[in-house]
Write an enzyme that holds these catalytic residues in place. Structure first.
Site, mmCIF file in Angstrom:
data_model
loop_
_atom_site.group_PDB
_atom_site.id
_atom_site.type_symbol
_atom_site.label_atom_id
_atom_site.label_comp_id
_atom_site.label_asym_id
_atom_site.label_seq_id
_atom_site.Cartn_x
_atom_site.Cartn_y
_atom_site.Cartn_z
ATOM 1 N N LYS A 1 0.816 -1.151 -0.039
ATOM 2 C CA LYS A 1 0.025 -0.076 -0.125
ATOM 3 C C LYS A 1 0.743 1.240 -0.039
ATOM 4 C CE LYS A 1 -3.967 -1.831 2.118
ATOM 5 N NZ LYS A 1 -4.921 -1.796 3.391
ATOM 6 N N LYS B 1 -7.353 -9.977 -8.567
ATOM 7 C CA LYS B 1 -8.771 -10.373 -7.878
ATOM 8 C C LYS B 1 -9.417 -8.749 -8.268
ATOM 9 C CE LYS B 1 -7.863 -8.932 -3.073
ATOM 10 N NZ LYS B 1 -7.965 -9.612 -1.672
ATOM 11 N N LYS C 1 -11.235 -2.897 -5.348
ATOM 12 C CA LYS C 1 -11.396 -1.303 -5.206
ATOM 13 C C LYS C 1 -10.219 -0.618 -5.645
ATOM 14 C CE LYS C 1 -15.829 -0.674 -4.593
ATOM 15 N NZ LYS C 1 -16.847 -0.110 -5.393
#
Length: 334
Positions: free
Chosen positions: A114, A197, A200
């Site tokens: 992230k 996958k 969002k």
């Protein structure tokens, strides 16, 4: 005999959960409320590890909760609440952070993933310690089992390590949680890029089907979903990943096996297959969308349900923290 306790959470960082969330997690939660003492929370404290607009966060927290109820979570069968409504989450998170080694926290792969977008220098300390707060969420409720996917296994291992460390240092306090692995859960991938996958953060808008999406848009997205060369509707992860993903969605929502679906569309081609799939998806999501919209139309009732959930969660959380404070040697408040 007491039911095993299970806990999971959902971040309020979008205007709708997507089909992958629903099939991979939320639908399992609905089943678990029948067999477990189930706690589910909207993890708004986790959401603020990255900047959030306050008004949007408040709205999305209600939307996330309404969708959980809309998907079938029953406040009489499980406990649904908002994380920040139970302040013990943050308190236990701090205590556990003082038991976590810096190197141990540095090895968490999700922070690395992230923080790559903006660089580690720009990432918040909260994002770095996110797995420790997640451990606090779990341990606070003396959780027996945690529904997890493969990408969360490392976080559960950290939770187990911290629980064992605390128990060894201060005496038996926490239940050591184990994973709850649901077999045959549909692994839903991006409609435009079946190598990743549905997500969002990673998918394009055209690659995601949102649970609250307009039916016309759902039909359009499925019609434009990536397939493969040829026209054979066949399950083949290596050579036909796009069609395989659509077969998984169809099977998960219809209850039909892949073999049945392959037989049904043996001579039909992709067009008829996608058209039928779109109707299956629209029909499956329609009642969830309708119930969610009804919940959101009555904010007072939604907030009342969340208040009741927080009250039930608070009883458990306060008892755990009473033990933790005593074990740690904190002076009792008078």
């Amino acid at each position: 005999m007491a039911r095993p306790r299970v806990l999971s959470g959902i971040q309020p960082t979008a205007d709708s959960i997507h089909l992958g969330n629903y099939l991979g997690a939320v639908r399992q939660w609905v089943t678990l409320q029948e067999t477990h003492d189930a706690f589910y929370c909207v993890v708004d404290l986790h959401a603020i590890t990255v900047p959030q607009d306050p008004a949007l966060l408040r709205r999305r927290s209600r939307v996330a909760a309404a969708q959980l109820f809309g998907a079938g979570l029953d406040p009489d069968r499980c406990t649904v609440f908002v994380q920040s409504h139970v302040p013990e989450h943050a308190e236990l998170g701090w205590i556990l952070s003082c038991l976590t080694g810096f190197g141990e926290a540095s090895r968490m792969t999700q922070f690395k993933d992230k923080s790559q977008k903006s660089g580690s220098d720009q990432a918040s300390v909260g994002l770095f310690t996110y797995p420790i707060l997640q451990a606090a969420d779990i341990l606070l409720y003396q959780t027996d089992q945690v529904p997890i996917g493969e990408d969360q296994r490392q976080h559960l291992e950290l939770t187990r390590d911290l629980a064992q460390r605390f128990n060894h240092r201060y005496g038996q306090t926490f239940v050591i949680p184990g994973p709850y692995i649901v077999k045959d859960v549909a692994k839903i991938t991006d409609l435009q890029d079946p190598s990743i996958k549905m997500s969002k953060s990673a998918s394009s808008p055209q690659g995601i089907i949102d649970v609250l999406e307009d039916p016309a848009l759902i039909r359009k997205k499925i019609a434009r979903a990536v397939t493969d060369l040829g026209s054979e509707v066949r399950f083949d992860e290596a050579d036909k990943p796009g069609v395989t993903n659509l077969l998984r969605i169809y099977g998960a929502l219809s209850g039909m096996s892949v073999t049945e679906l392959e037989g049904r569309y043996a001579n039909s081609g992709y067009g008829a297959f996608k058209k039928d799939l779109a109707e299956v998806v629209v029909d499956a999501l329609a009642p969830i969308r309708e119930r969610t919209e009804k919940m959101l139309a009555d904010e007072a009732e939604l907030d009342r349900l969340l208040g009741e959930g927080a009250a039930r969660a608070g009883v458990v959380a306060r008892e755990t923290m009473r033990l933790v404070r005593d074990r740690m040697g904190f002076l009792a408040a008078r």
